[in-house]
Design an enzyme around this catalytic site. Structure first.
Site, PDB file in Angstrom:
ATOM      1  CE1 TYR A 156      -4.025   2.014   0.711  1.00 16.51           C
ATOM      2  CE2 TYR A 156      -2.637   3.321   2.375  1.00 16.51           C
ATOM      3  CZ  TYR A 156      -3.603   3.163   1.704  1.00 16.51           C
ATOM      4  OH  TYR A 156      -4.774   4.048   1.664  1.00 16.51           O
ATOM      5  CE  LYS A 160      -3.545   5.043  -1.721  1.00 16.16           C
ATOM      6  NZ  LYS A 160      -4.660   5.531  -2.598  1.00 16.16           N
TER       7      LYS A 160
END
Ligand code: NDP
Length: 248
Positions: A156, A160
């Site tokens: 994740y 990002k």
């Protein structure tokens, strides 16, 4: 309430069915934009009904951002129905948390595909009409975790952080065409994504937030609406943090 005026604009929002994406769709619509709301199956229909019941204009599109041709599909739907694309909000996102030693390659691939590659595909799909119009607003939804990292979220955090570098590069490429590209990076926001956290984790996280509260989806939507407006025309390549001071 005075607010930014997006009358006549057409805005695509991915992951518009719930949480932050839903709040963004509602906020952009209430500022006058016609909203193309994408989510899987018929999930975006409810937010479209809500917008229409409030007197706005919206279109629900079935969208799995990891499917080939999904990006061109939603861009085409916007052009067919509304003949232009002014705003793209890449919001659809998932987590597949696991410590790296136990992280399966498919957990890595699915998160990168949903959170990062999909943004690449959607941006590519809207750029031509935006360049033709010599105007456009792209807002990618990042995360505080893209800056800080987080144990169990290597996939994740990479997606990002990648989104930030991607957005800065895109901003440089399209600045001369009147198109801006920015990231809005939320901290901890009350949605389905954080609803799975146990009480202990929520308390610990709240303790790391100077404002001592989780944000609301509308806190994030307000920043997106500003970046989509004429008032933000000289802001590009930036990361706007909406996190109650969580990472300073
Ligand atoms: P939710 O889990 O509440 O909603 C996720 C949204 O993404 C849903 O609309 C879902 O649609 C959509 N989505 C997921 N996978 C796909 C896919 N393959 N194709 C199309 N749509 C998809 O998440 P949040 O609202 O909390 O998060 C929104 C964004 O904000 C994400 O990018 C997330 O990473 C980011 N963020 C959230 C934070 C938080 O604290 N909540 C903090 C920082 C960043 P469907 O209904 O079809 O499942």
């Amino acid at each position: 309430m005075t607010q930014f005026d997006l009358s006549g604009r057409v805005a695509i929002v991915t992951g518009a069915s719930r949480g932050i994406g839903r709040a963004i769709a509602l906020r952009l619509a209430s500022a006058g934009a016609r909203v193309v709301a994408g989510a899987r199956a018929d999930h975006a229909q409810a937010v479209v009904d809500e917008i229409e019941n409030a007197g706005g204009t919206a279109l629900a599109v079935q969208l799995d951002v990891t499917a080939p041709a999904s990006a061109t599909g939603i861009a085409q739907a916007a052009l067919e129905h509304f003949e232009r694309i002014d705003v793209l909000v890449n919001n659809a996102g998932i987590v597949r948390d696991q410590l790296l030693l136990r992280m399966k390659p498919e957990d890595w691939d699915t998160v990168i595909a949903t959170n990062l590659t999909a943004a690449f595909s959607c941006c590519r799909a809207v750029l031509r009409p935006m360049v033709k119009q010599r105007s456009g607003r792209i807002v990618n939804i990042g995360s505080v975790v893209g800056r800080t990292g987080n144990p169990g979220q290597a996939n994740y955090a990479a997606s990002k952080a990648g989104l930030e570098g991607f957005t800065r590069s895109l901003a440089l490429e399209v600045a001369s065409r009147g198109i801006t590209a920015n990231v809005v990076a939320p901290g901890m926001i009350e949605t389905d994504m954080t609803a799975v956290l146990g009480e202990g984790a929520v308390d610990a996280l709240r303790g790391r937030i100077p404002m001592s509260r989780f944000g609301t989806p509308d806190d994030v939507a307000a920043a997106v609406c500003f970046l989509a407006s004429d008032e933000a025309s000289y802001i590009t390549g930036q990361v706007v943090s909406v996190n109650g001071g969580m990472h300073l």
